[in-house]
Design a protein around this motif. Structure first.
Motif, PDB file in Angstrom:
ATOM      1  N   ASP A  30       0.775  -1.125  -0.060  1.00 50.85           N
ATOM      2  CA  ASP A  30      -0.024  -0.094  -0.146  1.00 50.85           C
ATOM      3  C   ASP A  30       0.934   1.196  -0.104  1.00 50.85           C
ATOM      4  O   ASP A  30       0.199   2.396   0.088  1.00 50.85           O
ATOM      5  CB  ASP A  30      -1.031   0.110   1.192  1.00 50.85           C
ATOM      6  N   SER A  31       2.014   1.180   0.164  1.00 53.96           N
ATOM      7  CA  SER A  31       2.970   2.250   0.041  1.00 53.96           C
ATOM      8  C   SER A  31       3.301   2.693  -1.394  1.00 53.96           C
ATOM      9  O   SER A  31       4.140   3.653  -1.652  1.00 53.96           O
ATOM     10  CB  SER A  31       4.435   2.210   0.776  1.00 53.96           C
ATOM     11  N   TYR A  32       2.997   1.826  -2.277  1.00 54.93           N
ATOM     12  CA  TYR A  32       3.460   1.934  -3.947  1.00 54.93           C
ATOM     13  C   TYR A  32       2.523   1.984  -4.853  1.00 54.93           C
ATOM     14  O   TYR A  32       1.256   1.531  -4.667  1.00 54.93           O
ATOM     15  CB  TYR A  32       4.335   0.560  -4.364  1.00 54.93           C
ATOM     16  N   VAL A  33       2.585   2.777  -5.819  1.00 54.42           N
ATOM     17  CA  VAL A  33       1.890   2.770  -6.882  1.00 54.42           C
ATOM     18  C   VAL A  33       2.574   1.636  -7.918  1.00 54.42           C
ATOM     19  O   VAL A  33       3.733   1.136  -7.972  1.00 54.42           O
ATOM     20  CB  VAL A  33       2.228   3.816  -7.782  1.00 54.42           C
ATOM     21  N   ILE A  34       1.438   0.777  -8.541  1.00 57.51           N
ATOM     22  CA  ILE A  34       1.911  -0.206  -9.318  1.00 57.51           C
ATOM     23  C   ILE A  34       1.472   0.012 -10.705  1.00 57.51           C
ATOM     24  O   ILE A  34       0.440   0.358 -11.014  1.00 57.51           O
ATOM     25  CB  ILE A  34       1.266  -1.590  -8.860  1.00 57.51           C
ATOM     26  N   GLY A  35       2.360  -0.438 -11.610  1.00 54.23           N
ATOM     27  CA  GLY A  35       2.328  -0.177 -13.270  1.00 54.23           C
ATOM     28  C   GLY A  35       2.175  -1.526 -13.687  1.00 54.23           C
ATOM     29  O   GLY A  35       3.204  -2.450 -13.428  1.00 54.23           O
ATOM     30  N   TRP A  36       1.561  -1.820 -14.574  1.00 55.90           N
ATOM     31  CA  TRP A  36       1.556  -2.908 -15.490  1.00 55.90           C
ATOM     32  C   TRP A  36       2.054  -2.497 -16.896  1.00 55.90           C
ATOM     33  O   TRP A  36       1.589  -1.564 -17.532  1.00 55.90           O
ATOM     34  CB  TRP A  36       0.264  -3.795 -15.965  1.00 55.90           C
ATOM     35  N   PHE A  37       3.170  -3.395 -17.479  1.00 57.33           N
ATOM     36  CA  PHE A  37       3.897  -3.090 -18.637  1.00 57.33           C
ATOM     37  C   PHE A  37       3.875  -4.345 -19.518  1.00 57.33           C
ATOM     38  O   PHE A  37       3.630  -5.168 -18.878  1.00 57.33           O
ATOM     39  CB  PHE A  37       5.293  -2.527 -18.390  1.00 57.33           C
ATOM     40  N   ARG A  38       4.246  -4.270 -20.928  1.00 57.81           N
ATOM     41  CA  ARG A  38       4.215  -5.397 -21.750  1.00 57.81           C
ATOM     42  C   ARG A  38       5.463  -4.897 -22.815  1.00 57.81           C
ATOM     43  O   ARG A  38       5.571  -3.748 -23.003  1.00 57.81           O
ATOM     44  CB  ARG A  38       2.915  -5.488 -22.255  1.00 57.81           C
ATOM     45  N   GLN A  39       5.755  -6.080 -23.174  1.00 54.90           N
ATOM     46  CA  GLN A  39       7.023  -5.916 -24.158  1.00 54.90           C
ATOM     47  C   GLN A  39       6.606  -7.165 -25.120  1.00 54.90           C
ATOM     48  O   GLN A  39       6.904  -8.373 -24.959  1.00 54.90           O
ATOM     49  CB  GLN A  39       8.191  -5.990 -23.537  1.00 54.90           C
ATOM     50  N   TRP A 101       5.628   7.165  -6.067  1.00 49.94           N
ATOM     51  CA  TRP A 101       4.874   8.367  -6.338  1.00 49.94           C
ATOM     52  C   TRP A 101       3.708   8.018  -7.098  1.00 49.94           C
ATOM     53  O   TRP A 101       3.018   7.272  -6.967  1.00 49.94           O
ATOM     54  CB  TRP A 101       5.854   9.489  -6.911  1.00 49.94           C
ATOM     55  N   PHE A 102       3.307   9.163  -7.989  1.00 44.31           N
ATOM     56  CA  PHE A 102       2.275   9.111  -8.721  1.00 44.31           C
ATOM     57  C   PHE A 102       2.504   8.157 -10.064  1.00 44.31           C
ATOM     58  O   PHE A 102       3.532   7.644 -10.237  1.00 44.31           O
ATOM     59  CB  PHE A 102       1.780  10.317  -9.152  1.00 44.31           C
ATOM     60  N   CYS A 103       1.063   7.755 -10.553  1.00 43.51           N
ATOM     61  CA  CYS A 103       1.170   6.854 -11.785  1.00 43.51           C
ATOM     62  C   CYS A 103       2.135   7.376 -12.873  1.00 43.51           C
ATOM     63  O   CYS A 103       2.191   8.730 -13.053  1.00 43.51           O
ATOM     64  CB  CYS A 103      -0.033   6.585 -12.278  1.00 43.51           C
ATOM     65  N   SER A 104       2.723   6.489 -13.537  1.00 41.31           N
ATOM     66  CA  SER A 104       3.542   6.917 -14.808  1.00 41.31           C
ATOM     67  C   SER A 104       3.425   6.131 -15.910  1.00 41.31           C
ATOM     68  O   SER A 104       3.510   4.581 -15.429  1.00 41.31           O
ATOM     69  CB  SER A 104       5.189   7.363 -14.283  1.00 41.31           C
ATOM     70  N   ASP A 105       3.502   6.132 -17.130  1.00 41.25           N
ATOM     71  CA  ASP A 105       3.514   5.119 -18.053  1.00 41.25           C
ATOM     72  C   ASP A 105       5.026   5.225 -18.659  1.00 41.25           C
ATOM     73  O   ASP A 105       5.054   4.484 -19.755  1.00 41.25           O
ATOM     74  CB  ASP A 105       2.541   5.616 -19.344  1.00 41.25           C
TER      75      ASP A 105
END
Length: 123
Positions: A30-39, A101-105
């Motif tokens: 809960d301390s982290y922003v999570i992103g999903w990426f693909r390659q 921090w905040f979301c980033s792509d």
């Protein structure tokens, strides 16, 4: 130290669904922003979706909006990516990543990564 492990990938026919999971250990998620990426082979890693640490804010790559849904269960230390109406162009290795921090792509802004899970959409 936070560690991430993805699961749920596989082979699915076009129009099918998969749910990816990103399980965290070593620290509270809960301390982290999570992103999903693909390659995909021969392509750059691209941001697919992101969720804020509380789950109140989400963001999606334009091409997956309305088909993919990101969610998180901080009590289970897990983030999910529900993928519906899958297309062959969704084929890639999918990674989850964390930042404070905040979301980033931008993949460069994430410092903690899982090992990835393969998603193949093919008939």
């Amino acid at each position: 130290q936070l560690q991430l492990v993805e699961s749920g990938g596989g082979l699915v026919q076009p129009g099918g669904s998969l749910r990816l999971s990103c399980a965290a250990s070593g620290s509270n998620l809960d301390s982290y922003v999570i992103g999903w990426f693909r390659q995909a082979p021969g392509k750059e890693r691209e941001g697919v979706s992101c969720i804020s640490n509380s789950g109140g804010n989400t963001d999606y790559l334009y091409s997956v909006k309305g088909r993919f849904t990101i969610s998180r269960d901080n009590a289970k230390n897990t983030v999910y990516l529900q993928m519906n109406s899958l297309k062959p162009e969704d084929t890639a290795v999918y990674y989850c990543a964390a930042r404070g921090w905040f979301c980033s792509d931008s993949a460069r802004r994430y410092s903690i990564w899982g090992q990835g899970t393969q998603v193949t959409v093919s008939s």
